[in-house]
Design a protein around this motif. Structure first.
Motif, PDB file in Angstrom:
ATOM      1  N   GLU A   1       0.845  -1.184   0.000  1.00  0.00           N
ATOM      2  CA  GLU A   1       0.000   0.000   0.000  1.00  0.00           C
ATOM      3  C   GLU A   1       0.883   1.236   0.000  1.00  0.00           C
ATOM      4  OE1 GLU A   1      -3.246   0.232   2.621  1.00  0.00           O
ATOM      5  OE2 GLU A   1      -3.637  -1.911   2.569  1.00  0.00           O
ATOM      6  N   TYR A   2       0.384   2.298  -0.631  1.00  0.00           N
ATOM      7  CA  TYR A   2       1.138   3.540  -0.625  1.00  0.00           C
ATOM      8  C   TYR A   2       0.205   4.734  -0.621  1.00  0.00           C
ATOM      9  CZ  TYR A   2       0.374   4.320  -5.660  1.00  0.00           C
ATOM     10  OH  TYR A   2      -0.179   4.549  -6.894  1.00  0.00           O
ATOM     11  N   GLU A   3       0.744   5.838  -0.141  1.00  0.00           N
ATOM     12  CA  GLU A   3       0.022   7.100  -0.176  1.00  0.00           C
ATOM     13  C   GLU A   3       0.976   8.154  -0.715  1.00  0.00           C
ATOM     14  OE1 GLU A   3      -1.079   8.503   3.746  1.00  0.00           O
ATOM     15  OE2 GLU A   3       0.911   8.097   4.531  1.00  0.00           O
ATOM     16  N   VAL A   4       0.392   9.142  -1.375  1.00  0.00           N
ATOM     17  CA  VAL A   4       1.160  10.272  -1.889  1.00  0.00           C
ATOM     18  C   VAL A   4       0.630  11.515  -1.192  1.00  0.00           C
ATOM     19  CG1 VAL A   4       1.775  11.621  -3.925  1.00  0.00           C
ATOM     20  CG2 VAL A   4       1.500   9.134  -4.126  1.00  0.00           C
ATOM     21  N   ILE A   5       1.524  12.233  -0.526  1.00  0.00           N
ATOM     22  CA  ILE A   5       1.157  13.444   0.208  1.00  0.00           C
ATOM     23  C   ILE A   5       1.851  14.620  -0.473  1.00  0.00           C
ATOM     24  CG2 ILE A   5       1.246  14.643   2.422  1.00  0.00           C
ATOM     25  CD1 ILE A   5       1.630  11.751   3.648  1.00  0.00           C
ATOM     26  N   VAL A   6       1.068  15.578  -0.923  1.00  0.00           N
ATOM     27  CA  VAL A   6       1.621  16.777  -1.553  1.00  0.00           C
ATOM     28  C   VAL A   6       1.540  17.916  -0.547  1.00  0.00           C
ATOM     29  CG1 VAL A   6       1.412  18.447  -3.435  1.00  0.00           C
ATOM     30  CG2 VAL A   6       0.975  16.013  -3.861  1.00  0.00           C
ATOM     31  N   VAL A   7       2.668  18.559  -0.304  1.00  0.00           N
ATOM     32  CA  VAL A   7       2.735  19.707   0.594  1.00  0.00           C
ATOM     33  C   VAL A   7       2.898  20.950  -0.267  1.00  0.00           C
ATOM     34  CG1 VAL A   7       3.954  20.806   2.499  1.00  0.00           C
ATOM     35  CG2 VAL A   7       3.793  18.294   2.400  1.00  0.00           C
ATOM     36  N   ASP A   8       1.876  21.764  -0.283  1.00  0.00           N
ATOM     37  CA  ASP A   8       1.867  22.996  -1.073  1.00  0.00           C
ATOM     38  C   ASP A   8       2.498  24.103  -0.233  1.00  0.00           C
ATOM     39  OD1 ASP A   8       1.304  25.256  -2.541  1.00  0.00           O
ATOM     40  OD2 ASP A   8      -0.868  25.049  -2.404  1.00  0.00           O
ATOM     41  N   LYS A   9       3.682  24.520  -0.604  1.00  0.00           N
ATOM     42  CA  LYS A   9       4.381  25.552   0.155  1.00  0.00           C
ATOM     43  C   LYS A   9       3.921  26.965  -0.207  1.00  0.00           C
ATOM     44  CE  LYS A   9       8.612  23.613   1.599  1.00  0.00           C
ATOM     45  NZ  LYS A   9      10.060  23.737   1.519  1.00  0.00           N
ATOM     46  N   MET A  10       3.100  27.091  -1.248  1.00  0.00           N
ATOM     47  CA  MET A  10       2.631  28.413  -1.680  1.00  0.00           C
ATOM     48  C   MET A  10       1.232  28.713  -1.160  1.00  0.00           C
ATOM     49  SD  MET A  10       3.651  28.055  -5.670  1.00  0.00           S
ATOM     50  CE  MET A  10       2.428  26.772  -5.812  1.00  0.00           C
ATOM     51  N   HIS A  11       0.502  27.669  -0.770  1.00  0.00           N
ATOM     52  CA  HIS A  11      -0.910  27.760  -0.415  1.00  0.00           C
ATOM     53  C   HIS A  11      -1.679  28.379  -1.589  1.00  0.00           C
ATOM     54  CE1 HIS A  11      -4.108  28.562   2.879  1.00  0.00           C
ATOM     55  NE2 HIS A  11      -4.348  27.479   2.191  1.00  0.00           N
ATOM     56  N   ASP A  12      -1.464  27.791  -2.757  1.00  0.00           N
ATOM     57  CA  ASP A  12      -2.029  28.271  -4.014  1.00  0.00           C
ATOM     58  C   ASP A  12      -3.443  27.727  -4.201  1.00  0.00           C
ATOM     59  OD1 ASP A  12      -1.379  29.475  -6.831  1.00  0.00           O
ATOM     60  OD2 ASP A  12      -2.288  27.503  -7.199  1.00  0.00           O
ATOM     61  N   LYS A  13      -4.408  28.605  -4.405  1.00  0.00           N
ATOM     62  CA  LYS A  13      -5.815  28.205  -4.543  1.00  0.00           C
ATOM     63  C   LYS A  13      -6.041  27.299  -5.750  1.00  0.00           C
ATOM     64  CE  LYS A  13     -10.389  30.011  -5.376  1.00  0.00           C
ATOM     65  NZ  LYS A  13     -11.077  31.046  -6.100  1.00  0.00           N
ATOM     66  N   ASP A  14      -5.456  27.643  -6.898  1.00  0.00           N
ATOM     67  CA  ASP A  14      -5.647  26.832  -8.106  1.00  0.00           C
ATOM     68  C   ASP A  14      -5.054  25.435  -7.939  1.00  0.00           C
ATOM     69  OD1 ASP A  14      -6.973  28.907  -9.407  1.00  0.00           O
ATOM     70  OD2 ASP A  14      -5.125  29.693 -10.280  1.00  0.00           O
ATOM     71  N   LEU A  15      -3.880  25.362  -7.338  1.00  0.00           N
ATOM     72  CA  LEU A  15      -3.259  24.063  -7.104  1.00  0.00           C
ATOM     73  C   LEU A  15      -4.097  23.247  -6.128  1.00  0.00           C
ATOM     74  CD1 LEU A  15      -0.935  22.082  -7.547  1.00  0.00           C
ATOM     75  CD2 LEU A  15       0.259  23.207  -5.640  1.00  0.00           C
ATOM     76  N   ALA A  16      -4.594  23.881  -5.075  1.00  0.00           N
ATOM     77  CA  ALA A  16      -5.425  23.174  -4.097  1.00  0.00           C
ATOM     78  C   ALA A  16      -6.681  22.609  -4.752  1.00  0.00           C
ATOM     79  CB  ALA A  16      -5.781  24.106  -2.942  1.00  0.00           C
TER      80      ALA A  16
END
Length: 70
Positions: free
Chosen positions: A33-48
């Protein structure tokens, strides 16, 4: 079985690369099993919003943000 967590940080200059490569990570074949965690350092609305849409299709994806230190 082993489980793996992949943690990816994303800043502005990496956003296009993330959007291109994340689908490949999410569809990789792995016996455990695996999980992918993305940490957005910009707190970008479009990326979120894009990541939220991806999470609807890929339950092993999650994202969060981390503000940069001033």
């Amino acid at each position: 079985m082993n489980s793996v967590s992949l943690i990816i940080t994303c800043e502005e200059e990496q956003q296009q690369q993330l959007m291109r490569l994340l689908p490949d990570l999410l569809t990789m074949q792995y016996d455990g099993e695996y999980e992918v965690i993305v940490v957005d350092k910009m707190h970008d609305k479009d990326l979120a919003e894009w990541l939220e849409g991806m999470e609807a299709c890929y339950p092993h994806l999650c994202h969060t943000f981390c503000s940069r230190a001033a």
